[in-house]
Scaffold this motif. Structure first.
Motif, PDB file in Angstrom:
ATOM      1  N   VAL A 275       0.851  -1.489   0.315  1.00  0.00           N
ATOM      2  CA  VAL A 275      -0.198   0.480  -0.196  1.00  0.00           C
ATOM      3  C   VAL A 275       1.092   1.494  -0.166  1.00  0.00           C
ATOM      4  CG1 VAL A 275      -1.680   1.420   1.240  1.00  0.00           C
ATOM      5  CG2 VAL A 275      -1.830  -1.036   1.474  1.00  0.00           C
ATOM      6  N   VAL A 276       0.486   1.882  -1.112  1.00  0.00           N
ATOM      7  CA  VAL A 276       1.347   3.336  -1.021  1.00  0.00           C
ATOM      8  C   VAL A 276       1.085   4.039  -0.452  1.00  0.00           C
ATOM      9  CG1 VAL A 276       3.509   4.484  -2.598  1.00  0.00           C
ATOM     10  CG2 VAL A 276       2.702   1.796  -3.190  1.00  0.00           C
ATOM     11  N   THR A 277       0.792   5.054   0.211  1.00  0.00           N
ATOM     12  CA  THR A 277       0.266   6.400   0.547  1.00  0.00           C
ATOM     13  C   THR A 277       0.945   6.833   0.098  1.00  0.00           C
ATOM     14  OG1 THR A 277       0.959   5.999   2.555  1.00  0.00           O
ATOM     15  CG2 THR A 277      -0.191   4.882   2.707  1.00  0.00           C
ATOM     16  N   HIS A 278      -0.119   8.427   0.333  1.00  0.00           N
ATOM     17  CA  HIS A 278      -0.129   9.881  -0.179  1.00  0.00           C
ATOM     18  C   HIS A 278      -1.219  11.111   0.164  1.00  0.00           C
ATOM     19  CE1 HIS A 278       0.738  13.250  -3.085  1.00  0.00           C
ATOM     20  NE2 HIS A 278       2.056  12.710  -3.009  1.00  0.00           N
TER      21      HIS A 278
ATOM     22  N   THR B 251      -2.593  -1.607  13.646  1.00  0.00           N
ATOM     23  CA  THR B 251      -3.445  -1.946  11.803  1.00  0.00           C
ATOM     24  C   THR B 251      -2.603  -3.248  11.595  1.00  0.00           C
ATOM     25  OG1 THR B 251      -3.827  -0.265  11.713  1.00  0.00           O
ATOM     26  CG2 THR B 251      -3.567  -1.545   9.690  1.00  0.00           C
ATOM     27  N   LEU B 252      -1.196  -2.789  11.519  1.00  0.00           N
ATOM     28  CA  LEU B 252      -0.216  -3.977  10.886  1.00  0.00           C
ATOM     29  C   LEU B 252       0.413  -5.490  11.987  1.00  0.00           C
ATOM     30  CD1 LEU B 252       2.705  -1.655   9.349  1.00  0.00           C
ATOM     31  CD2 LEU B 252       0.892  -2.317   7.653  1.00  0.00           C
ATOM     32  N   ASP B 253      -0.379  -5.406  12.864  1.00  0.00           N
ATOM     33  CA  ASP B 253      -0.640  -6.660  13.625  1.00  0.00           C
ATOM     34  C   ASP B 253      -1.451  -7.380  13.331  1.00  0.00           C
ATOM     35  OD1 ASP B 253       2.269  -5.585  14.828  1.00  0.00           O
ATOM     36  OD2 ASP B 253       1.100  -4.358  16.501  1.00  0.00           O
ATOM     37  N   ARG B 254      -2.893  -6.891  13.375  1.00  0.00           N
ATOM     38  CA  ARG B 254      -4.390  -7.004  12.830  1.00  0.00           C
ATOM     39  C   ARG B 254      -4.118  -7.837  10.869  1.00  0.00           C
ATOM     40  NH1 ARG B 254      -8.249  -3.394  13.416  1.00  0.00           N
ATOM     41  NH2 ARG B 254      -6.976  -2.380  12.584  1.00  0.00           N
ATOM     42  N   TYR B 255      -3.130  -6.809   9.897  1.00  0.00           N
ATOM     43  CA  TYR B 255      -3.153  -8.070   9.071  1.00  0.00           C
ATOM     44  C   TYR B 255      -1.629  -7.393   8.424  1.00  0.00           C
ATOM     45  CZ  TYR B 255      -7.626  -5.389   9.361  1.00  0.00           C
ATOM     46  OH  TYR B 255      -9.071  -5.707  10.122  1.00  0.00           O
ATOM     47  N   PRO B 256      -1.194  -8.661   9.092  1.00  0.00           N
ATOM     48  CA  PRO B 256       0.435  -8.925   9.088  1.00  0.00           C
ATOM     49  C   PRO B 256       0.987  -8.905   7.405  1.00  0.00           C
ATOM     50  CG  PRO B 256      -0.334 -10.600  10.095  1.00  0.00           C
ATOM     51  CD  PRO B 256      -1.461  -9.478   9.848  1.00  0.00           C
ATOM     52  N   ARG B 257       0.456  -8.837   6.251  1.00  0.00           N
ATOM     53  CA  ARG B 257       0.637  -9.247   5.554  1.00  0.00           C
ATOM     54  C   ARG B 257       0.489  -8.053   4.754  1.00  0.00           C
ATOM     55  NH1 ARG B 257      -2.622 -15.226   4.251  1.00  0.00           N
ATOM     56  NH2 ARG B 257      -4.575 -13.062   5.032  1.00  0.00           N
ATOM     57  N   VAL B 258      -0.385  -6.777   5.171  1.00  0.00           N
ATOM     58  CA  VAL B 258       0.119  -5.830   4.874  1.00  0.00           C
ATOM     59  C   VAL B 258       1.097  -5.294   4.633  1.00  0.00           C
ATOM     60  CG1 VAL B 258      -1.131  -3.561   4.148  1.00  0.00           C
ATOM     61  CG2 VAL B 258      -2.468  -5.620   4.425  1.00  0.00           C
ATOM     62  N   SER B 259       2.208  -4.399   3.757  1.00  0.00           N
ATOM     63  CA  SER B 259       3.239  -3.643   3.948  1.00  0.00           C
ATOM     64  C   SER B 259       2.541  -2.493   3.269  1.00  0.00           C
ATOM     65  CB  SER B 259       4.144  -4.332   2.954  1.00  0.00           C
ATOM     66  OG  SER B 259       4.882  -5.138   3.046  1.00  0.00           O
ATOM     67  N   ILE B 260       3.088  -1.113   4.177  1.00  0.00           N
ATOM     68  CA  ILE B 260       2.904   0.085   4.137  1.00  0.00           C
ATOM     69  C   ILE B 260       3.963   1.201   3.715  1.00  0.00           C
ATOM     70  CG2 ILE B 260       1.579   2.341   5.043  1.00  0.00           C
ATOM     71  CD1 ILE B 260      -0.428   0.133   6.505  1.00  0.00           C
ATOM     72  N   THR B 261       3.982   2.105   2.674  1.00  0.00           N
ATOM     73  CA  THR B 261       4.606   2.739   2.576  1.00  0.00           C
ATOM     74  C   THR B 261       4.546   4.400   2.226  1.00  0.00           C
ATOM     75  OG1 THR B 261       5.671   1.165   0.208  1.00  0.00           O
ATOM     76  CG2 THR B 261       6.226   3.754   0.037  1.00  0.00           C
ATOM     77  N   LEU B 262       5.508   4.902   3.184  1.00  0.00           N
ATOM     78  CA  LEU B 262       5.347   6.722   3.611  1.00  0.00           C
ATOM     79  C   LEU B 262       5.902   6.927   2.635  1.00  0.00           C
ATOM     80  CD1 LEU B 262       5.607   6.801   7.289  1.00  0.00           C
ATOM     81  CD2 LEU B 262       2.897   5.393   5.874  1.00  0.00           C
ATOM     82  N   PRO B 263       5.099   8.545   2.290  1.00  0.00           N
ATOM     83  CA  PRO B 263       5.759   9.349   1.076  1.00  0.00           C
ATOM     84  C   PRO B 263       7.027  10.082   1.903  1.00  0.00           C
ATOM     85  CG  PRO B 263       4.005  10.079   1.433  1.00  0.00           C
ATOM     86  CD  PRO B 263       3.720   8.606   2.193  1.00  0.00           C
TER      87      PRO B 263
ATOM     88  N   PRO C  56      17.387   1.434   7.406  1.00  0.00           N
ATOM     89  CA  PRO C  56      17.833   1.902   5.486  1.00  0.00           C
ATOM     90  C   PRO C  56      17.388   0.808   4.526  1.00  0.00           C
ATOM     91  CG  PRO C  56      19.169   1.901   7.307  1.00  0.00           C
ATOM     92  CD  PRO C  56      19.164   1.242   7.320  1.00  0.00           C
ATOM     93  N   GLY C  57      17.033  -0.124   4.994  1.00  0.00           N
ATOM     94  CA  GLY C  57      16.408  -1.751   3.559  1.00  0.00           C
ATOM     95  C   GLY C  57      15.475  -0.906   3.790  1.00  0.00           C
ATOM     96  N   ARG C  58      14.537  -0.660   4.359  1.00  0.00           N
ATOM     97  CA  ARG C  58      12.916  -0.084   3.829  1.00  0.00           C
ATOM     98  C   ARG C  58      12.791   1.605   2.735  1.00  0.00           C
ATOM     99  NH1 ARG C  58       9.167  -3.436   6.164  1.00  0.00           N
ATOM    100  NH2 ARG C  58       9.910  -5.388   7.129  1.00  0.00           N
ATOM    101  N   ILE C  59      13.922   2.359   2.408  1.00  0.00           N
ATOM    102  CA  ILE C  59      13.557   2.690   2.105  1.00  0.00           C
ATOM    103  C   ILE C  59      13.416   3.156  -0.346  1.00  0.00           C
ATOM    104  CG2 ILE C  59      15.258   5.787   1.597  1.00  0.00           C
ATOM    105  CD1 ILE C  59      16.327   5.145   4.193  1.00  0.00           C
ATOM    106  N   VAL C  60      13.370   3.754  -0.801  1.00  0.00           N
ATOM    107  CA  VAL C  60      13.098   3.557  -1.469  1.00  0.00           C
ATOM    108  C   VAL C  60      12.869   5.064  -1.941  1.00  0.00           C
ATOM    109  CG1 VAL C  60      11.848   1.346  -1.298  1.00  0.00           C
ATOM    110  CG2 VAL C  60      10.546   3.477  -1.575  1.00  0.00           C
TER     111      VAL C  60
END
Length: 359
Positions: free
Chosen positions: A182-185, A225-237, A293-297
């Protein structure tokens, strides 16, 4: 521009701008093979349709809505971007669920055609809508299940109800079933007049957008939220908005929230979110010291951010930032997003097989 003219224009470029190959061995910093995960796309076909519907006036559209193929490819080549992941942007306000579906169908068709016309140069996200969860479920089926979208994009809030709120649990359950990225904005803050600055003379994207992202991130932490839905990945801009800067404050004072937030949960979520570099991000010391740092894109925010700002300020600042090692820079440029989005690794023709993304 009509759909036919757009398709012809896209076909004229086919094969002329193949994605630069990934250097063998992984010793370079991938500066000529970047993947842009913050790339806005307002399809010319959608603008034609929306103007006929009375949703927009072309002359009044903001810079983010003026996407052009030639200018985009030129900016990508100038900045070493091998692949842009299209984030569909529709600046009009839909009047009904039926109209939302029709407009989204046009966006899906345009993105699919563009990705097919330029193998390896473009991938795309499926939009979901906090204001209409039924249309969102349809968009997930169309985009992720049928058309090959590599993830989904969503606003940080709708009418002041932020991501993480239990009212969105049905949507997150669908996302979790698909292990969706999930890519947020962000957008204007709730209660503000549409498109009007909350502080005269200060564009909302300068400060308000960063707060909007921070509120969404904090609410996701608050509601686990990520505990309840652990297979979702969220990207913050925008490097996570203000979140990295207030991490210690949130840890120290999280018990004042309702329900209380334990300090360990804040640190855990800081290392579970992903963050893009659009902004520009540099200097990056706070972010690098606070998150994994491995989670920065990599991200540009094109075309909301002008080409000269991307190519002459953001990219050089990122390349020279002393807080980032060459190995970390390579991860941010390319490798981290390939771990995050396995579908993208296939669609861009990467010669490397990245490991499955971290939970």
């Amino acid at each position: 521009m009509s759909s036919t003219a757009f398709a012809c224009k896209a076909e004229a470029h086919k094969g002329d701008n193949a994605a630069p190959p990934l250097e063998a061995g992984g010793t370079d910093d991938a500066r000529r093979a970047r993947i842009d995960l913050h790339h806005h796309y307002t399809a010319p076909q959608w603008v034609d349709w929306a103007e006929r519907q009375g949703l927009v006036r072309r002359a009044k559209l903001p810079p983010v809505a003026h996407w052009d193929l030639d200018a985009t490819l030129k900016l990508m080549d100038r900045s070493g971007i091998a692949t842009a992941v299209l984030r569909p942007t529709a600046p009009g306000r839909y009047r009904s669920a039926a109209q939302m579906r029709e407009g989204t169908t046009i966006l899906f068709r345009a993105m699919s055609e563009l990705a097919s016309a330029h193998p390896g140069r473009f991938a795309f996200l499926a939009p979901v809508f906090l204001e209409d969860l039924d249309v969102s479920r349809w968009a997930l089926r169309e985009g992720l299940d049928k058309l090959g979208a590599v993830g989904v994009c969503v606003q940080a809030n709708h009418n002041g109800v932020y991501l993480g709120d239990p009212s969105y649990d049905r949507l997150f359950a669908e996302l979790d079933e698909r292990s969706a990225v999930v890519v947020t904005h962000p957008n204007d803050l709730p209660g503000a007049a549409p498109d009007a600055p909350t502080v005269p003379g200060l564009p909302n994207f300068m400060c308000d957008f960063l707060l909007d992202t921070t509120r969404a991130a904090a609410n996701l932490i608050l509601h686990r939220t990520l505990d309840r839905y652990p297979r979702v990945s969220i990207t913050l801009p925008h490097a996570g908005g203000f979140l990295p800067h207030i991490a210690t404050r949130l840890e120290a004072q999280g018990r004042s929230c309702t329900p209380p937030v334990e300090p360990s949960r804040v640190r855990d979520y800081l290392h579970r979110f992903y963050y893009d570099t659009a902004g520009p991000m540099s200097p990056a010391g706070t972010l690098m010291a606070t998150v994994d740092p491995g989670r920065i894109v990599f991200g540009t925010d094109w075309p909301a951010t002008p080409a000269d700002t991307v190519a002459n300020i953001a990219v050089p600042s990122f390349e020279k930032d002393p807080a980032i090692s060459d190995r970390q820079r390579r991860g941010i440029n390319r490798d981290n997003v390939l771990r995050l989005l396995p579908k993208l690794a296939t669609s861009t023709g990467s010669r490397r097989s990245p490991a499955t993304r971290r939970p």
